[in-house]
Enzyme design. Structure first.
Site, short mmCIF file in Angstrom:
data_model
loop_
_atom_site.label_atom_id
_atom_site.label_comp_id
_atom_site.label_asym_id
_atom_site.label_seq_id
_atom_site.Cartn_x
_atom_site.Cartn_y
_atom_site.Cartn_z
N LYS A 119 85.81 -18.27 34.65
CA LYS A 119 84.85 -19.27 34.21
C LYS A 119 83.45 -18.70 33.99
CE LYS A 119 87.59 -23.02 36.23
NZ LYS A 119 88.16 -23.59 35.01
N ASP A 160 89.78 -17.26 46.16
CA ASP A 160 89.83 -17.60 44.74
C ASP A 160 88.53 -18.32 44.39
OD1 ASP A 160 90.21 -18.73 42.25
OD2 ASP A 160 92.28 -19.37 42.64
N TYR A 166 94.79 -24.52 44.02
CA TYR A 166 95.30 -24.18 42.69
C TYR A 166 94.84 -22.78 42.34
CZ TYR A 166 96.25 -24.28 37.69
OH TYR A 166 96.71 -23.98 36.43
#
Length: 447
Positions: free
Chosen positions: A265, A236, A142
């Protein structure tokens, strides 16, 4: 537990918010509980119910809901001086210097506003730098809500199609999806398309499809193929960055250095953030030093930069990773013991301060010499042929049982887990041994 107030709020939300939420994973059945406040490693909902929190904002909250005083002071100081300026500030330079000093792949950065924006920018940069169009991604990976990676392959084919309405088929034409951990498949893709591949984009660990670790040699194969064909390897690390592998991130833990890395994050200290980092000769292709357009009104927001910088500085000077990783291992070990006794077909996964239980459907004949604190993809483990290695393996688990029964029962026992089988869970610096023991007791009762 009483949830009347949350039900009332959800009823109101359905009238003014699509699906009653602002992120689809929050739409738990039959309705979500609404959080009133955070307290260390806990959240308290609108009805006064208290939960041990392992969602941790889906990853950003390394310190739980009470960050260190230095973080809080920095946020208050920068917010009081003015919300934003449309001009550079010193703290964004300091933050970039810290990241470049610690993360192996990073010489230069561009800060953006979300993990999605980071991966969108990284794909554009890779295409602009290489002059190629195709991007290889992992099935089950994702990379945010972006058109280039919201794709799916049919069957065993690399023939990809959009995974959401609203995305033209032409976007998927340039994206090739291969199974994670399948070195043979990605090698075949490069043999056929290598001269057209701008980049391989992968999470070091699949973090939005439970937690699937790489088998030995998989990332090294990606690195070698990218070197051979002149493509870029993009990690990622929006989820794993500054959580797996400490300040060196997952790339340091696995010893594989990508050309570009995306962050989000934790790098923003709990505020909206993203970043693209990598070799200077590549990142300098962003405007204004290069021709690949990238810009953003809120990029490098001073409050976010201050929070992120103090977040990471505190981690560098204190025992943060020792604490969270120890508790993560204690949780995984404890859940493994429970699973072995009560649900031997299930698989405990995770590393460092991440954990999850995948409701896999088959068990080996013996548990002797099995991975004791989460699947390590160790070939000598008797579970090796049963533990998840791809996104499809996780999807084939009993995902409905997790969402409809297990999550609900854990919530009623005061434990807040991520709402489905696929999202990772996190330990924070605020969690204690007592929290872990309470959680293990809830697992024992629920499983």
């Amino acid at each position: 537990m009483n949830h009347d107030r949350s039900r009332e709020l959800y009823d109101r939300a359905l009238s003014v918010l699509a699906g009653g939420v602002n992120s689809s994973v929050r739409a738990t059945r039959p309705y979500p509980f609404f959080v009133e406040r955070g307290d260390g490693a806990h959240v308290v909902d609108a009805d006064g119910n208290r939960y041990v929190d392992y969602a941790m904002g889906y990853g950003p909250l390394l310190y739980g809901h009470d960050p260190p005083e230095s973080v809080q002071s920095a946020v208050q100081r920068y917010a009081s001086q003015g919300p934003m300026y449309g001009a550079p500030t010193e703290v964004e330079v300091e933050h970039a210097e810290f990241v470049a000093r610690h993360v192996p792949s990073v010489e230069m950065l561009r800060f953006v506003n979300s993990g999605t924006e980071a991966t969108v920018s990284a794909v554009r940069l890779a295409r602009g730098y290489t002059g190629r169009d195709k991007v290889v991604v992992m099935r089950g990976g994702y990379h945010g809500a972006q058109e280039s990676t919201l794709v799916e392959a049919r069957g065993d084919s690399t023939d990809t199609h959009p995974s959401s309405p609203g995305i033209p088929e032409s976007f998927a034409d340039h994206t090739i999806a291969v199974p994670f951990n399948d070195a043979e498949a990605v090698t075949e893709v490069f043999a056929e398309h290598g001269d057209d591949i701008a980049a391989v984009l992968t999470e070091p660990i699949l973090g939005n499809t439970a937690i699937v670790r790489p088998v030995d040699g998989f990332h090294e194969t990606l690195r070698d193929l990218c070197d051979e064909y002149g493509s870029l390897l993009v990690f990622d690390e929006v989820i794993t960055g500054f959580r797996v592998g400490g300040l060196q991130c997952a790339q340091g833990k696995f010893g594989v250095t990508p050309d570009l890395t995306t962050f989000g994050k934790i790098i923003g200290g709990g505020f909206p953030v993203g970043a693209v980092g990598g070799r200077a000769e590549i990142v300098e292709q962003f405007t204004p030093s290069g021709d690949v357009f990238q810009s953003g009104t809120f990029s490098g927001h001073p409050v976010t930069m201050a929070a992120g910088h103090e977040y990471l500085t505190y981690a560098a000077e204190n025992d943060v990773y020792d604490h969270v990783n120890r508790l993560g291992e204690k949780l995984r070990s404890g859940i493994t013991d429970i699973v072995e006794e009560q649900a031997p077909e299930y698989t405990v996964v995770g590393t460092d301060s991440m954990f999850k239980t995948v409701f896999t459907r088959e068990a080996p004949e013996t548990f002797e010499d099995h991975c004791e604190a989460g699947c390590e993809q160790r070939e000598s483990c008797p579970r090796y042929d049963h533990c998840p290695k791809t996104g499809a393996d996780v999807g084939a688990a009993d995902t409905e049982r997790w969402e409809r029964v297990f999550w609900q029962e854990m919530k009623e026992r005061g434990v807040f887990l991520t709402a489905n089988q696929f999202e990772a869970q996190f330990v924070s610096y605020a969690h204690t041994d007592e929290d872990v023991e309470k959680t293990l007791e809830a697992y024992k009762e629920t499983l």
